[in-house]
Design an enzyme around this catalytic site. Structure first.
Site, short mmCIF file in Angstrom:
data_model
loop_
_atom_site.label_atom_id
_atom_site.label_comp_id
_atom_site.label_asym_id
_atom_site.label_seq_id
_atom_site.Cartn_x
_atom_site.Cartn_y
_atom_site.Cartn_z
N GLU A 82 37.40 42.76 44.12
CA GLU A 82 38.30 42.95 42.96
C GLU A 82 37.65 42.42 41.68
O GLU A 82 37.71 43.05 40.62
CB GLU A 82 39.65 42.24 43.20
CG GLU A 82 40.61 42.44 42.03
CD GLU A 82 41.84 41.54 42.10
OE1 GLU A 82 42.40 41.35 43.19
OE2 GLU A 82 42.22 41.02 41.04
N HIS B 90 34.24 38.47 45.32
CA HIS B 90 35.32 39.34 45.77
C HIS B 90 35.22 40.72 45.10
O HIS B 90 34.97 40.81 43.89
CB HIS B 90 36.66 38.68 45.43
CG HIS B 90 37.81 39.32 46.12
ND1 HIS B 90 38.35 40.51 45.71
CD2 HIS B 90 38.52 38.95 47.21
CE1 HIS B 90 39.35 40.84 46.51
NE2 HIS B 90 39.47 39.91 47.44
N CYS C 80 51.58 44.45 51.12
CA CYS C 80 52.17 44.29 49.79
C CYS C 80 52.30 45.70 49.19
O CYS C 80 51.76 46.66 49.76
CB CYS C 80 51.30 43.42 48.90
SG CYS C 80 49.67 44.13 48.65
FE1 F3S Z 1 48.95 43.68 46.55
FE2 F3S Z 1 48.51 44.74 44.22
FE3 F3S Z 1 49.44 42.32 44.41
S1 F3S Z 1 47.30 45.01 46.02
S2 F3S Z 1 48.58 41.51 46.29
S3 F3S Z 1 50.49 44.15 45.00
S4 F3S Z 1 47.88 43.02 43.03
#
Ligand code: F3S
Length: 282
Positions: free
Chosen positions: A127, A125, A12
């Protein structure tokens, strides 16, 4: 044979950016560390290790570092980790995904105003750990509808709800609904990132229109497994591979169209290798 590669396969935006930031640092004189593995992909982590990038696991290990650069990965970290890095005179390269940074800012601002912060997410997690570490008061992490039902807030306080970026949207909505029914003073920031959902939607669409589908990703990657499940439902000939080495496929002769997708921690070069291989060999 026609080959369709999902546009939203692999890294991503936030992970891609973080991995690039690590590679940019290679060659600098000081030792380079990532705070936790930059990504859950052995090949990438091994490649970085060969190039001298070391992984620091946790605060104790960080406290032992006396020189060098610390790279923060896309999940982000608690504010106190930045403070430690600064206090120890280390260089910091912040590769926190901007979408995660936004959550840090919201919880920091809103908790400073005295609001009760609710983080909808998985308490284990990294995060979520990071987000907790930006609150000026004690936040609560809620993962299930049941936990939301049982939650008792201070009626006097306003509530601010945020979400882990990869949380399921439907579950988030259900939890928010419960809070809204129980309390008047609720503000909600939907901080879910749609990268995962978009990747799955595209994989589903491609799988439904091809004769065979290849899903690439690590065997421990839960998001790749999910992609495989989705594609298998749409396409009978769906294959799960980790790297090109696993690709000993006996594709049925009748295949005219083949689709390829990949999990969030699969680097582009692996996707390309697979794509070139099937174009040449089938
Ligand atoms: Fe990737 Fe950032 Fe979304 S790491 S999953 S683009 S929050």
């Amino acid at each position: 044979m026609e080959v369709i590669v999902a546009k939203k396969s692999g890294f991503c935006f936030g992970v891609k950016r973080a991995v690039e930031k690590v590679y940019e640092q290679i060659g600098s004189k000081s030792p380079i560390y990532t705070y936790g593995p930059i990504i859950h992909n052995e090949e990438v982590v091994n490649d970085l290790a060969e190039k001298g990038v070391r992984v620091i696991e946790g605060e104790d290990a960080l406290s032992q570092v006396t020189e060098g650069t610390i790279i923060i990965r896309s999940h982000g970290v608690e504010k106190r980790i930045y403070d430690m890095i600064e206090k120890q005179g280390l260089e910091c390269v912040d590769a926190t995904c901007p979408f995660v940074k936004r959550i840090h800012k919201i919880v920091s601002d809103e908790s400073e105003k005295g609001k009760q912060i609710i983080i909808v997410g998985n308490p284990g997690h990294p995060e979520v750990e990071g987000i907790k570490g930006w609150c000026h008061n004690t936040p609560n992490v809620i993962e299930t509808v049941q936990e939301a039902e049982n939650f008792e807030a201070d009626e006097e306080k306003q509530i601010c709800i945020v979400s882990q970026t990869t949380f399921n949207y439907k579950k988030f909505e259900d939890i928010v609904e419960i809070f809204k029914k129980k309390y008047y003073n609720v503000i909600v920031a939907n901080t879910i990132c749609n990268a995962t959902e978009e990747r799955q939607a595209e994989a589903r669409e491609i799988a439904s229109s091809v004769d065979a589908m290849i899903v690439i990703g690590g065997k421990h990657s839960s998001n790749t497994r999910k992609l495989y499940e989705i594609c298998s439902r749409e396409c009978e000939h769906t294959y799960y591979i980790q790297t090109l080495d696993d690709l000993h496929l006996e594709l049925p002769k009748s295949i005219r169209m083949l689709g390829i997708t990949a999990g969030a921690s699969t680097p582009n070069n692996i996707i390309e290798e697979v794509q070139n291989y099937v174009r040449i060999n089938f």
